[in-house]
Design a protein around this motif. Structure first.
Motif, PDB file in Angstrom:
ATOM      1  N   GLN A 203       0.926  -1.151  -0.129  1.00 54.52           N
ATOM      2  CA  GLN A 203      -0.028   0.177   0.193  1.00 54.52           C
ATOM      3  C   GLN A 203       0.748   1.191  -0.146  1.00 54.52           C
ATOM      4  OE1 GLN A 203      -2.983  -0.082   3.270  1.00 54.52           O
ATOM      5  NE2 GLN A 203      -3.315  -2.544   3.056  1.00 54.52           N
ATOM      6  N   ALA A 204       0.922   1.912  -1.184  1.00 58.37           N
ATOM      7  CA  ALA A 204       2.081   3.063  -1.232  1.00 58.37           C
ATOM      8  C   ALA A 204       1.303   4.249  -0.207  1.00 58.37           C
ATOM      9  CB  ALA A 204       1.745   3.476  -2.878  1.00 58.37           C
ATOM     10  N   GLY A 205       2.465   4.614   0.120  1.00 55.24           N
ATOM     11  CA  GLY A 205       2.135   5.887   1.266  1.00 55.24           C
ATOM     12  C   GLY A 205       1.839   5.612   2.702  1.00 55.24           C
ATOM     13  N   VAL A 206       1.722   4.333   2.710  1.00 51.33           N
ATOM     14  CA  VAL A 206       1.373   3.844   4.294  1.00 51.33           C
ATOM     15  C   VAL A 206       2.566   3.168   4.814  1.00 51.33           C
ATOM     16  CG1 VAL A 206       0.099   2.098   5.607  1.00 51.33           C
ATOM     17  CG2 VAL A 206      -0.845   2.974   3.429  1.00 51.33           C
ATOM     18  N   GLU A 207       2.744   3.916   6.283  1.00 47.44           N
ATOM     19  CA  GLU A 207       3.911   3.764   7.114  1.00 47.44           C
ATOM     20  C   GLU A 207       3.686   2.418   8.051  1.00 47.44           C
ATOM     21  OE1 GLU A 207       6.300   5.127  10.685  1.00 47.44           O
ATOM     22  OE2 GLU A 207       5.894   6.711   9.124  1.00 47.44           O
ATOM     23  N   LEU A 208       4.290   1.507   8.018  1.00 43.67           N
ATOM     24  CA  LEU A 208       3.940   0.314   9.171  1.00 43.67           C
ATOM     25  C   LEU A 208       4.402   0.705  10.479  1.00 43.67           C
ATOM     26  CD1 LEU A 208       4.494  -2.838   7.081  1.00 43.67           C
ATOM     27  CD2 LEU A 208       2.310  -1.924   7.591  1.00 43.67           C
ATOM     28  N   ARG A 209       3.606   0.739  11.235  1.00 42.22           N
ATOM     29  CA  ARG A 209       4.172   1.014  12.995  1.00 42.22           C
ATOM     30  C   ARG A 209       3.401  -0.117  13.455  1.00 42.22           C
ATOM     31  NH1 ARG A 209       3.647   7.405  13.793  1.00 42.22           N
ATOM     32  NH2 ARG A 209       4.956   7.991  12.315  1.00 42.22           N
ATOM     33  N   SER A 210       4.176  -0.340  14.955  1.00 39.05           N
ATOM     34  CA  SER A 210       3.627  -0.995  15.792  1.00 39.05           C
ATOM     35  C   SER A 210       2.817  -0.480  16.768  1.00 39.05           C
ATOM     36  CB  SER A 210       4.578  -2.041  16.331  1.00 39.05           C
ATOM     37  OG  SER A 210       5.503  -1.211  17.487  1.00 39.05           O
ATOM     38  N   PRO A 211       2.096  -1.031  18.012  1.00 38.50           N
ATOM     39  CA  PRO A 211       1.568  -0.245  18.940  1.00 38.50           C
ATOM     40  C   PRO A 211       2.453   0.085  19.817  1.00 38.50           C
ATOM     41  CG  PRO A 211       0.376  -2.483  18.745  1.00 38.50           C
ATOM     42  CD  PRO A 211       1.702  -2.587  17.863  1.00 38.50           C
ATOM     43  N   GLN A 212       3.754  -0.137  19.849  1.00 35.06           N
ATOM     44  CA  GLN A 212       4.853   0.096  20.701  1.00 35.06           C
ATOM     45  C   GLN A 212       5.700   1.528  19.943  1.00 35.06           C
ATOM     46  OE1 GLN A 212       5.367  -3.501  19.922  1.00 35.06           O
ATOM     47  NE2 GLN A 212       6.017  -4.160  22.231  1.00 35.06           N
ATOM     48  N   ASN A 213       4.941   1.994  18.647  1.00 38.49           N
ATOM     49  CA  ASN A 213       5.783   2.923  18.104  1.00 38.49           C
ATOM     50  C   ASN A 213       6.288   4.139  18.948  1.00 38.49           C
ATOM     51  OD1 ASN A 213       5.794   5.377  16.066  1.00 38.49           O
ATOM     52  ND2 ASN A 213       6.602   3.728  15.045  1.00 38.49           N
ATOM     53  N   GLN A 214       7.198   4.666  18.919  1.00 34.23           N
ATOM     54  CA  GLN A 214       7.484   5.790  19.695  1.00 34.23           C
ATOM     55  C   GLN A 214       7.067   7.069  19.447  1.00 34.23           C
ATOM     56  OE1 GLN A 214       9.449   3.638  18.256  1.00 34.23           O
ATOM     57  NE2 GLN A 214      11.457   3.049  19.283  1.00 34.23           N
ATOM     58  N   LEU A 215       6.716   7.285  17.939  1.00 35.53           N
ATOM     59  CA  LEU A 215       6.236   8.485  17.603  1.00 35.53           C
ATOM     60  C   LEU A 215       4.700   8.510  17.946  1.00 35.53           C
ATOM     61  CD1 LEU A 215       7.933   8.989  14.121  1.00 35.53           C
ATOM     62  CD2 LEU A 215       8.279  10.432  16.252  1.00 35.53           C
ATOM     63  N   ASN A 216       4.073   7.156  17.767  1.00 40.40           N
ATOM     64  CA  ASN A 216       2.811   7.116  18.002  1.00 40.40           C
ATOM     65  C   ASN A 216       2.425   7.299  19.357  1.00 40.40           C
ATOM     66  OD1 ASN A 216       1.696   6.488  15.424  1.00 40.40           O
ATOM     67  ND2 ASN A 216       1.085   4.518  15.965  1.00 40.40           N
ATOM     68  N   LYS A 217       3.180   6.862  20.290  1.00 39.40           N
ATOM     69  CA  LYS A 217       2.965   7.229  21.759  1.00 39.40           C
ATOM     70  C   LYS A 217       3.086   8.523  22.243  1.00 39.40           C
ATOM     71  CE  LYS A 217       4.341   3.855  24.427  1.00 39.40           C
ATOM     72  NZ  LYS A 217       4.842   2.575  25.468  1.00 39.40           N
ATOM     73  N   ALA A 218       3.824   9.165  21.440  1.00 41.52           N
ATOM     74  CA  ALA A 218       4.154  10.842  21.686  1.00 41.52           C
ATOM     75  C   ALA A 218       3.233  11.611  20.844  1.00 41.52           C
ATOM     76  CB  ALA A 218       5.604  11.118  21.471  1.00 41.52           C
ATOM     77  N   GLN A 219       2.321  10.863  20.441  1.00 42.34           N
ATOM     78  CA  GLN A 219       1.361  11.491  19.369  1.00 42.34           C
ATOM     79  C   GLN A 219       1.973  12.475  18.471  1.00 42.34           C
ATOM     80  OE1 GLN A 219      -2.178  11.052  19.530  1.00 42.34           O
ATOM     81  NE2 GLN A 219      -1.551   9.373  20.766  1.00 42.34           N
ATOM     82  N   ILE A 220       2.771  12.031  17.774  1.00 44.65           N
ATOM     83  CA  ILE A 220       3.717  12.751  16.694  1.00 44.65           C
ATOM     84  C   ILE A 220       3.202  12.077  15.517  1.00 44.65           C
ATOM     85  CG2 ILE A 220       5.602  13.437  15.613  1.00 44.65           C
ATOM     86  CD1 ILE A 220       6.899  13.245  18.481  1.00 44.65           C
ATOM     87  N   VAL A 227       1.300  -3.331  12.324  1.00 41.32           N
ATOM     88  CA  VAL A 227       2.303  -4.413  13.015  1.00 41.32           C
ATOM     89  C   VAL A 227       1.772  -4.600  14.345  1.00 41.32           C
ATOM     90  CG1 VAL A 227       4.713  -4.822  13.681  1.00 41.32           C
ATOM     91  CG2 VAL A 227       4.375  -3.525  11.703  1.00 41.32           C
ATOM     92  N   GLN A 228       1.866  -6.120  14.444  1.00 45.67           N
ATOM     93  CA  GLN A 228       1.412  -6.743  15.881  1.00 45.67           C
ATOM     94  C   GLN A 228       2.372  -6.239  16.935  1.00 45.67           C
ATOM     95  OE1 GLN A 228      -0.017 -10.383  16.397  1.00 45.67           O
ATOM     96  NE2 GLN A 228       0.089 -11.097  14.036  1.00 45.67           N
ATOM     97  N   ARG A 229       1.825  -6.063  18.126  1.00 45.15           N
ATOM     98  CA  ARG A 229       2.851  -5.877  19.410  1.00 45.15           C
ATOM     99  C   ARG A 229       3.801  -6.994  19.169  1.00 45.15           C
ATOM    100  NH1 ARG A 229       2.640  -3.001  23.821  1.00 45.15           N
ATOM    101  NH2 ARG A 229       0.564  -2.104  23.195  1.00 45.15           N
TER     102      ARG A 229
END
Length: 414
Positions: A203-220, A227-229
């Motif tokens: 899927q072009a333009g989609v970044e794969l992140r996990s629930p532990q992704n540091q940017l997500n946790k910082a709401q960035i 990606v699974q935990r």
């Protein structure tokens, strides 16, 4: 902080990961008719390195309780072979999660096993030195534990390093599970590039992140995790010509019911993903992979496992794979059952009360088996990750050591 005294074994003494025919540790062995244990060593679980006291956020287990006197040398999640017969063994994120590993320092240890074989060896492992991973140039785009210190030493709350390769210049590429990210460090452990995110190859333009992704946790720039935990990068091969990395996710994506894992191709010259990818189908008895190494441009070995420990019926296999068409499923062939190795020389030594799978049929009954080195066409080295101090795979009542085994194959890989 400890200063490296070796540099760490100058570049002329370093060897790239993969095949190594000049192996002092691998003893000359007779022809075997089945996968056979030919060498054994273990690093005792209560091995500590210099550094601050640790374990403040864990309860302990298996008779080992914090505070720990320094930094436990444990949980090897990746390993590379040096030309002098020693190994670079990378510790896992620490104590099992982001939340409890803020006082565990991320390091690559240089270890020297004195493998016990039919002919010689004590079976002991010496820890020679370590490389401390750090970000003094402030390339990480989110806050880390040691955010405001000059050295910015990295901890298990910052990243979960699970796979590792080395370029000809001695620099290390590490696959992180939290992001998941690719991390590029100098031979002395200094982060050289900002963490490189994983684009979705389909899927072009989609970044794969996990629930532990540091940017997500910082709401960035939040991205919905696919990606699974504990399902980010786990294995990562390097092509024999040193041009490409092949990071492999540990588990299928959360929205994928096929049981297939994504393996992406990364160009080391451009430091970008090429968009090419492959798919690895897990066996129905497996829950994850543990490592991935190539021995030719298209052929390699993947560790495949279930989540059991201290179970003689556990699924722990080495799978020979062959890359084919881009975007298609990889060919697979089981070559070693790690729970059923011939052990005619009883190389484990004297078992403790409660030890399992140590006799003439030897097994590797650990939940996490995360390191494979292809020594030559018929010899493989495998390490476990002992999840200090929580795993008790060898003995239900004792914390696991870091075991290192060498296996002789009955048929050449190449």
């Amino acid at each position: 902080m400890k200063k490296l005294t070796l540099s760490l074994i100058t570049l002329s003494m370093l060897a790239l990961a993969g095949c190594n025919d000049d192996n002092d540790n691998v003893q000359a062995q007779p022809v075997v008719t089945e996968p056979t244990l030919i060498s054994f060593a273990k690093l005792k679980v209560d091995t500590y390195a210099a550094g601050p006291e640790s374990g403040a956020y864990v309860k302990g287990a298996n008779g080992i309780y914090p505070p720990f006197p320094g930094q436990p040398v444990q949980g090897f999640s990746a390993a590379l072979k040096n030309a002098d017969g020693t190994y670079m063994a990378m510790s896992d994120n620490g104590f099992g999660s982001q939340d409890n590993s803020a006082d565990y320092l991320l390091r690559i240890y240089q270890v020297k096993p004195d493998f016990r074989s039919q002919a010689k060896g004590s079976g002991e492992v010496e820890v020679l030195d370590f490389i401390q991973l750090k970000d003094p140039n402030r390339l990480i785009p989110f806050e880390i534990v040691n955010n405001n210190s000059p050295e910015r030493l990295l901890t298990g709350a910052d990243f979960d390093p699970e796979s590792m390769q080395r370029e000809a210049d001695g620099s290390f590429w590490i696959g992180d599970e939290f992001g998941p990210y690719l991390l590029h460090f100098s031979k002395d452990g200094v982060l050289l590039d900002a963490p490189i995110a994983l684009p979705h190859p389909i899927q072009a333009g989609v970044e794969l992140r996990s629930p532990q992704n540091q940017l997500n946790k910082a709401q960035i720039n939040y991205v919905e995790p696919l990606v699974q935990r504990s399902g980010g990068f786990e294995g990562m091969a390097i092509s024999p010509d040193g041009k490409y990395l092949y990071p492999l996710l540990e588990k299928p994506l959360s929205n994928d019911s096929t049981g297939q894992l994504i393996m992406s191709q990364f160009d080391l010259e451009t430091k970008q993903y090429t968009g090419k990818y492959y798919l690895f189908s897990l066996d129905s008895k497996a829950s994850a992979i543990g490592d991935f190494q190539l021995f030719s441009p298209t052929e390699g070995i993947i560790i495949e496992r279930d989540d059991t420990e201290n179970n003689l019926g556990g699924y722990k296999k080495l799978i020979k794979v062959k890359l084919g068409e881009i975007g298609q499923t990889i060919q697979r062939e089981e070559i070693v059952d790690l729970m059923d190795l011939a052990n005619p020389n009883l190389l484990y030594g004297t078992p403790r009360t409660g030890d399992i799978a140590t006799g003439e049929r030897f097994g590797f009954p650990f939940q996490t088996i995360e390191d494979i080195i292809i020594e030559d066409a018929t010899t493989l080295t495998v390490f476990n990750d002992n999840n200090f101090p929580g795993s008790s795979g060898r003995n239900a009542k004792l914390a696991d050591d870091n075991e290192m085994i060498q296996i002789k194959l009955p048929k050449k890989l190449y």
